[in-house]
Design a protein around this motif. Structure first.
Motif, PDB file in Angstrom:
ATOM      1  N   MET A 180      70.836  -1.582  15.424  1.00 55.47           N
ATOM      2  CA  MET A 180      71.124  -0.827  14.201  1.00 55.47           C
ATOM      3  C   MET A 180      72.249   0.178  14.469  1.00 55.47           C
ATOM      4  SD  MET A 180      67.334  -0.094  12.669  1.00 55.47           S
ATOM      5  CE  MET A 180      66.291  -1.447  12.078  1.00 55.47           C
ATOM      6  N   ARG A 181      72.901   0.603  13.387  1.00 56.30           N
ATOM      7  CA  ARG A 181      74.046   1.513  13.547  1.00 56.30           C
ATOM      8  C   ARG A 181      73.643   2.836  14.197  1.00 56.30           C
ATOM      9  NH1 ARG A 181      76.827   1.983   7.882  1.00 56.30           N
ATOM     10  NH2 ARG A 181      74.704   2.485   7.266  1.00 56.30           N
ATOM     11  N   GLY A 182      72.473   3.343  13.837  1.00 56.50           N
ATOM     12  CA  GLY A 182      72.009   4.592  14.436  1.00 56.50           C
ATOM     13  C   GLY A 182      71.742   4.434  15.927  1.00 56.50           C
ATOM     14  N   THR A 183      71.162   3.300  16.311  1.00 57.94           N
ATOM     15  CA  THR A 183      70.896   3.034  17.727  1.00 57.94           C
ATOM     16  C   THR A 183      72.198   2.972  18.506  1.00 57.94           C
ATOM     17  OG1 THR A 183      68.987   1.705  17.052  1.00 57.94           O
ATOM     18  CG2 THR A 183      69.706   1.480  19.335  1.00 57.94           C
ATOM     19  N   ALA A 184      73.189   2.302  17.937  1.00 57.61           N
ATOM     20  CA  ALA A 184      74.481   2.180  18.608  1.00 57.61           C
ATOM     21  C   ALA A 184      75.120   3.553  18.798  1.00 57.61           C
ATOM     22  CB  ALA A 184      75.404   1.270  17.798  1.00 57.61           C
ATOM     23  N   ALA A 185      75.036   4.408  17.772  1.00 54.46           N
ATOM     24  CA  ALA A 185      75.615   5.749  17.877  1.00 54.46           C
ATOM     25  C   ALA A 185      74.916   6.563  18.959  1.00 54.46           C
ATOM     26  CB  ALA A 185      75.526   6.464  16.529  1.00 54.46           C
ATOM     27  N   ILE A 186      73.592   6.452  19.027  1.00 53.53           N
ATOM     28  CA  ILE A 186      72.839   7.174  20.073  1.00 53.53           C
ATOM     29  C   ILE A 186      73.248   6.665  21.448  1.00 53.53           C
ATOM     30  CG2 ILE A 186      70.538   7.512  21.073  1.00 53.53           C
ATOM     31  CD1 ILE A 186      69.455   7.488  18.162  1.00 53.53           C
ATOM     32  N   ALA A 187      73.390   5.342  21.580  1.00 54.75           N
ATOM     33  CA  ALA A 187      73.786   4.762  22.867  1.00 54.75           C
ATOM     34  C   ALA A 187      75.145   5.297  23.294  1.00 54.75           C
ATOM     35  CB  ALA A 187      73.813   3.236  22.770  1.00 54.75           C
ATOM     36  N   LEU A 188      76.100   5.326  22.366  1.00 50.67           N
ATOM     37  CA  LEU A 188      77.451   5.783  22.687  1.00 50.67           C
ATOM     38  C   LEU A 188      77.468   7.267  23.054  1.00 50.67           C
ATOM     39  CD1 LEU A 188      79.430   3.977  19.845  1.00 50.67           C
ATOM     40  CD2 LEU A 188      79.514   3.428  22.286  1.00 50.67           C
ATOM     41  N   THR A 189      76.490   8.013  22.552  1.00 51.55           N
ATOM     42  CA  THR A 189      76.463   9.465  22.764  1.00 51.55           C
ATOM     43  C   THR A 189      75.679   9.865  24.011  1.00 51.55           C
ATOM     44  OG1 THR A 189      76.605   9.801  20.379  1.00 51.55           O
ATOM     45  CG2 THR A 189      75.847  11.674  21.679  1.00 51.55           C
ATOM     46  N   LEU A 190      74.536   9.217  24.245  1.00 48.34           N
ATOM     47  CA  LEU A 190      73.615   9.685  25.279  1.00 48.34           C
ATOM     48  C   LEU A 190      73.614   8.861  26.563  1.00 48.34           C
ATOM     49  CD1 LEU A 190      70.432  10.619  23.189  1.00 48.34           C
ATOM     50  CD2 LEU A 190      72.374  12.069  23.812  1.00 48.34           C
ATOM     51  N   PHE A 191      74.094   7.624  26.508  1.00 49.39           N
ATOM     52  CA  PHE A 191      74.001   6.763  27.686  1.00 49.39           C
ATOM     53  C   PHE A 191      75.262   6.880  28.542  1.00 49.39           C
ATOM     54  CE2 PHE A 191      71.284   3.368  25.242  1.00 49.39           C
ATOM     55  CZ  PHE A 191      70.376   4.352  24.920  1.00 49.39           C
ATOM     56  N   ASP A 192      75.055   6.866  29.867  1.00 51.83           N
ATOM     57  CA  ASP A 192      76.198   6.779  30.786  1.00 51.83           C
ATOM     58  C   ASP A 192      75.732   6.096  32.067  1.00 51.83           C
ATOM     59  OD1 ASP A 192      74.880   8.687  32.412  1.00 51.83           O
ATOM     60  OD2 ASP A 192      75.997  10.343  31.520  1.00 51.83           O
ATOM     61  N   HIS A 193      76.586   6.085  33.070  1.00 49.40           N
ATOM     62  CA  HIS A 193      76.253   5.322  34.281  1.00 49.40           C
ATOM     63  C   HIS A 193      75.086   5.933  35.063  1.00 49.40           C
ATOM     64  CE1 HIS A 193      78.431   8.377  36.588  1.00 49.40           C
ATOM     65  NE2 HIS A 193      79.358   8.304  35.652  1.00 49.40           N
ATOM     66  N   VAL A 207      62.196   8.147  19.682  1.00 49.79           N
ATOM     67  CA  VAL A 207      63.142   8.302  18.581  1.00 49.79           C
ATOM     68  C   VAL A 207      63.050   7.034  17.742  1.00 49.79           C
ATOM     69  CG1 VAL A 207      65.555   8.592  17.910  1.00 49.79           C
ATOM     70  CG2 VAL A 207      64.692   9.749  19.962  1.00 49.79           C
ATOM     71  N   LEU A 208      62.719   7.196  16.469  1.00 45.97           N
ATOM     72  CA  LEU A 208      62.642   6.064  15.541  1.00 45.97           C
ATOM     73  C   LEU A 208      63.972   5.955  14.806  1.00 45.97           C
ATOM     74  CD1 LEU A 208      59.138   6.909  13.999  1.00 45.97           C
ATOM     75  CD2 LEU A 208      59.622   5.380  15.920  1.00 45.97           C
ATOM     76  N   VAL A 209      64.472   4.737  14.673  1.00 47.22           N
ATOM     77  CA  VAL A 209      65.757   4.507  14.002  1.00 47.22           C
ATOM     78  C   VAL A 209      65.576   3.460  12.912  1.00 47.22           C
ATOM     79  CG1 VAL A 209      68.156   3.777  14.283  1.00 47.22           C
ATOM     80  CG2 VAL A 209      67.018   4.981  16.160  1.00 47.22           C
ATOM     81  N   ALA A 210      66.066   3.781  11.703  1.00 46.34           N
ATOM     82  CA  ALA A 210      66.133   2.795  10.614  1.00 46.34           C
ATOM     83  C   ALA A 210      67.547   2.858  10.065  1.00 46.34           C
ATOM     84  CB  ALA A 210      65.111   3.096   9.524  1.00 46.34           C
ATOM     85  N   ASP A 211      68.352   1.889  10.426  1.00 46.89           N
ATOM     86  CA  ASP A 211      69.770   1.862  10.077  1.00 46.89           C
ATOM     87  C   ASP A 211      70.451   3.134  10.597  1.00 46.89           C
ATOM     88  OD1 ASP A 211      72.127   0.764   9.122  1.00 46.89           O
ATOM     89  OD2 ASP A 211      71.888   1.652   7.145  1.00 46.89           O
ATOM     90  N   ASP A 212      70.858   4.083   9.699  1.00 48.50           N
ATOM     91  CA  ASP A 212      71.545   5.281  10.182  1.00 48.50           C
ATOM     92  C   ASP A 212      70.644   6.517  10.115  1.00 48.50           C
ATOM     93  OD1 ASP A 212      71.429   5.576   7.461  1.00 48.50           O
ATOM     94  OD2 ASP A 212      73.478   6.298   7.222  1.00 48.50           O
ATOM     95  N   ALA A 213      69.335   6.317   9.906  1.00 50.89           N
ATOM     96  CA  ALA A 213      68.386   7.434   9.854  1.00 50.89           C
ATOM     97  C   ALA A 213      67.599   7.501  11.160  1.00 50.89           C
ATOM     98  CB  ALA A 213      67.428   7.247   8.682  1.00 50.89           C
TER      99      ALA A 213
END
Length: 202
Positions: free
Chosen positions: A49-62, A181-187
């Protein structure tokens, strides 16, 4: 074979989008049960989902080992996207994961299989990011705990249906435990380990 050029892009504006997403996640953690909106990414693999992708791009690193559920790990495009955009190592052992991405809540493993932290380092636990059908319709849940003035009510359509019952292990484990963290689309809605949830039925 997917080439790098064919991978969906990440954020259109990296810095602003990451700051905005981080703020949304922090607000969600500070006010459990409140629905926060995330500025969507410009592209994400289809099982994400778009929200999951945004969280991944923000919080995940090596430095953040990542566990994927079967549906996600079977998507080679998604695994490549995560590796390319975040560098987070994907691990098979859920007990060492900093984050777990769950696209099929019905197949969520037992929570005891994730990192629950230690007495010395309770923060060394897995944060579960669970994609759900809806965060504004479905069963009603009452939430109590720090960051909530009295009682917060959340209407959500969630799998597994007994997720909040399972999260009662947090009461016995505290200060150890898992955050969700629950994600539904961008919520997004956060259920930190300090939050107690009561289902009100339909």
């Amino acid at each position: 074979m997917t080439t790098i050029a064919e991978l969906p892009p990440g954020f259109a504006d990296k810095v602003l989008s990451a700051q905005s997403t981080f703020r949304s996640v922090m607000d969600a953690m500070a006010r459990p049960g409140s629905v926060q909106r995330i500025v969507p990414t410009s592209g994400a693999p289809h099982v994400m989902m778009r929200g999951t992708a945004a969280i991944a791009l923000t919080l995940f690193d090596h430095d953040t080992p990542l566990w994927l559920d079967a549906r996600m790990s079977e998507s080679s495009d998604l695994v490549k996207w995560l590796k390319f955009h975040t560098g987070a190592p994907v691990v098979q052992d859920s007990s060492i994961a900093s984050f777990a991405l769950i696209s099929d809540g019905g197949a969520l493993p037992s929570l005891e299989r994730f990192a629950l932290g230690t007495s010395e380092y309770p923060d060394r636990s897995t944060t579960l990011i669970v994609q759900v059908d809806s965060l504004d319709a479905g069963r009603s849940f009452e939430l109590r705990g720090p960051g909530i003035d009295g009682v917060a009510t959340l209407k959500a359509s969630i799998k597994p249906f007994d997720l909040f019952e399972r999260l009662r292990i947090n009461e016995a484990l505290f200060p150890r435990g898992v955050d969700v963290v629950l994600v539904a689309d961008d919520a997004v809605v956060a259920i930190p380990r300090t939050t107690r949830v009561v289902s009100k039925g339909s």
